[in-house]
Design a protein around this motif. Structure first.
Motif, PDB file in Angstrom:
ATOM      1  N   THR A  90       0.567  -1.699   0.053  1.00 13.89           N
ATOM      2  CA  THR A  90       0.051  -0.461   0.295  1.00 13.89           C
ATOM      3  C   THR A  90       0.731   1.560  -0.088  1.00 13.89           C
ATOM      4  N   LEU A  93       1.665   1.941  -3.160  1.00 11.01           N
ATOM      5  CA  LEU A  93       1.011   3.172  -3.591  1.00 11.01           C
ATOM      6  C   LEU A  93       0.940   4.193  -4.491  1.00 11.01           C
ATOM      7  N   ALA A  94       1.209   4.306  -3.008  1.00 15.12           N
ATOM      8  CA  ALA A  94       1.214   6.324  -2.236  1.00 15.12           C
ATOM      9  C   ALA A  94       2.374   6.604  -3.112  1.00 15.12           C
ATOM     10  N   PHE A 126      -4.221   8.030   1.559  1.00  9.77           N
ATOM     11  CA  PHE A 126      -3.519   6.982   1.981  1.00  9.77           C
ATOM     12  C   PHE A 126      -3.090   6.717   3.648  1.00  9.77           C
ATOM     13  N   PHE A 129      -5.015   4.226   5.980  1.00  9.92           N
ATOM     14  CA  PHE A 129      -4.079   2.978   5.886  1.00  9.92           C
ATOM     15  C   PHE A 129      -2.811   2.416   7.408  1.00  9.92           C
ATOM     16  N   LEU A 353      -9.361  10.875  -7.379  1.00 10.39           N
ATOM     17  CA  LEU A 353      -8.379   9.923  -7.056  1.00 10.39           C
ATOM     18  C   LEU A 353      -7.880   8.886  -8.282  1.00 10.39           C
ATOM     19  N   MET A 357      -3.762   9.427  -9.990  1.00  8.38           N
ATOM     20  CA  MET A 357      -3.353   8.048  -8.771  1.00  8.38           C
ATOM     21  C   MET A 357      -3.152   7.814 -10.269  1.00  8.38           C
ATOM     22  N   VAL A 361      -3.044   2.193 -10.009  1.00  8.82           N
ATOM     23  CA  VAL A 361      -2.711   1.923  -8.630  1.00  8.82           C
ATOM     24  C   VAL A 361      -3.964   2.878  -8.223  1.00  8.82           C
ATOM     25  N   CYS A 362      -4.784   3.314  -8.726  1.00 10.72           N
ATOM     26  CA  CYS A 362      -6.273   3.609  -7.577  1.00 10.72           C
ATOM     27  C   CYS A 362      -7.436   2.115  -8.273  1.00 10.72           C
ATOM     28  N   TYR A 365      -5.816   0.661  -4.939  1.00 10.39           N
ATOM     29  CA  TYR A 365      -6.664   1.410  -3.766  1.00 10.39           C
ATOM     30  C   TYR A 365      -7.579   0.762  -3.247  1.00 10.39           C
ATOM     31  N   ASP A 368      -8.126  -2.886  -1.695  1.00  9.39           N
ATOM     32  CA  ASP A 368      -7.501  -3.005  -0.382  1.00  9.39           C
ATOM     33  C   ASP A 368      -8.699  -2.134   0.999  1.00  9.39           C
TER      34      ASP A 368
END
Length: 435
Positions: A90, A93-94, A126, A129, A353, A357, A361-362, A365, A368
């Motif tokens: 995660t 990803l950020a 993010f 998380f 988003l 991103m 990636v979105c 995300y 998750d």
């Protein structure tokens, strides 16, 4: 193995356990402190936006408090070494999202100020998380001791909205001064859309407690205050959100026929109260008429009078404008991200988003996010998690300001952890019965 080696291993194990307990205690203190200071920070931000100090609307005390809290939690997680592989993924990803924005900045398509704002935007997205990982490392007892801070801060936000409506406090209005085109009160939250998201998530937390512990004075006051405050925010999202969450509670607690009857009874009761208030209270009547005139104007004048424009408060028009700009780049930002969304937000979370991103990636995300709330089989809490995720995504795809809001993240994380703990406990009990 010698007695000395055994003693050394036991000593090392005790030291590690003590270090973990110390780390989680500090994590608890940072989380509790951040929650406790958040209402004050939000109030100061609202005051600053109304000219409280020379910084004006640029003074974001709330960003300072929440940024410090999230940074502290992240540093503790890194120092403790209690980060799972999924958390590293995660975090990657950020980083990819921020690197995409950095590339846009490097090619001159984004100013330095916009890059800084976009990086903060990604970090806010993010931050859920980080809060989730911090709460997951706490014991059940620590979570129990943290929940009074959750309840008290939610009550503070709801009370400010109610007080704003009762005493007509201009500072707490959703729309004020020259923008007084709709009625509503957001209290001490900086923006009315974030207030709507906070009320939806706060009600979800309150109903989760009811599912777990039943109705009590504390739970009744919390749920009742949030429902009342949601009716006063003045946004469609807040009203639709409370109805959706209460209906979700019914369908988690009762079978389908009973839940349907209760949901219809609730809608009838709310409609009755609304009609009685409108007919008997001049203040309510003027507020409703003002908002009705605004929505009719949206319907008749914006985007050729489309009903969708009225429902989305013009966000479809913003999406169309942004889409035209993305088309000039051959739709590449849809894949790579890095589009300067902070320059002109669609204000619908999912498109914003994707553009910030990139679609791959979105998708990861959002997957998750889904895993955080949809976990376990059976049990009222697990069913509630699935319903809540549906409401969460419905809000993100229409009203927005829920996945990208730093104010909402700690409460979202607490709900997710409570759902996961309930699912894990149920699995343990069922496993014991099977044996």
């Amino acid at each position: 193995m010698s007695n000395t080696a055994v003693a050394r291993r036991l000593s090392d194990s005790t030291a590690q356990k003590s270090a973990r307990q110390s780390s989680t205690s500090i994590t608890w203190a940072i989380f509790a402190g951040g929650l406790a200071l958040s209402p004050l920070a939000d109030y100061l931000s609202v005051r600053a936006a109304h000219g409280f100090d020379a910084a004006g609307g640029n003074a974001r005390y709330s960003l300072l408090v929440r940024g410090t809290m999230v940074a502290g939690l992240l540093l503790l997680l890194l120092a403790s070494g209690r980060i799972r592989l999924s958390s590293w993924r995660t975090a990657l990803l950020a980083m990819v999202a921020i690197i995409a924005s950095a590339a846009t900045y490097a090619f001159g398509d984004m100013s330095s100020a916009e890059f800084a704002q976009q990086a903060v935007f990604v970090l806010k997205v993010f931050s859920f998380f980080v809060c989730f990982a911090a709460l997951s490392g706490m014991s059940d007892r620590q979570l129990e001791k943290l929940e009074p801070f959750i309840r008290l801060t939610l009550l503070a936000y709801a009370a400010a909205i109610v007080a704003g409506a009762v005493f007509s406090i201009d500072l707490f209005r959703s729309y004020w001064a020259d923008t007084q085109i709709r009625s509503g009160y957001k209290g001490i939250v900086y923006a009315q859309n974030e207030a709507s998201a906070l009320m939806i998530v706060g009600l979800a937390y309150g109903l989760m407690r009811v599912l777990k512990f039943g109705w009590s004075a504390w739970n009744g006051v919390l749920v009742g205050s949030i429902v009342l405050a949601s009716c006063l925010v003045g946004t469609k999202a807040a009203m639709a959100g409370i109805v959706a969450m209460i209906c979700s509670y019914f369908y988690c607690r009762h079978n389908v026929p009973q839940a349907t009857v209760r949901a219809l009874a609730l809608l009838g009761l709310l409609a009755g109260f609304a009609a009685a208030a409108y007919l008997s209270l001049p203040g309510v009547q003027s507020a409703v008429d003002l908002s009705f005139q605004y929505f009719m104007y949206q319907h008749d004048h914006v985007n050729s009078g489309g009903a969708l424009t009225m429902v989305l408060s013009g966000r479809d028009v913003k999406f169309s404008n942004v889409w035209d700009e993305v088309a000039k780049d051959g739709y590449l930002p849809l894949l790579t991200g890095g589009y300067p969304v902070v320059r002109y937000l669609v204000e619908i979370d999912v498109p914003d988003l994707v553009l910030a991103m990139g679609l791959p990636v979105c998708v990861l995300y959002l997957w998750d996010i889904r895993k955080a709330f949809v976990c376990g089989e059976g049990g009222a809490e697990s069913r509630f998690g699935k319903w809540f995720f549906f409401v969460l995504m419905a809000t993100a795809c229409t009203a927005g300001h829920i996945l990208v809001s730093a104010i909402v993240s700690p409460y979202l994380a607490m709900i997710a952890v409570l759902i996961k703990r309930a699912a894990d406990n149920r699995a343990l009990i069922e496993g014991a019965h099977d044996e």
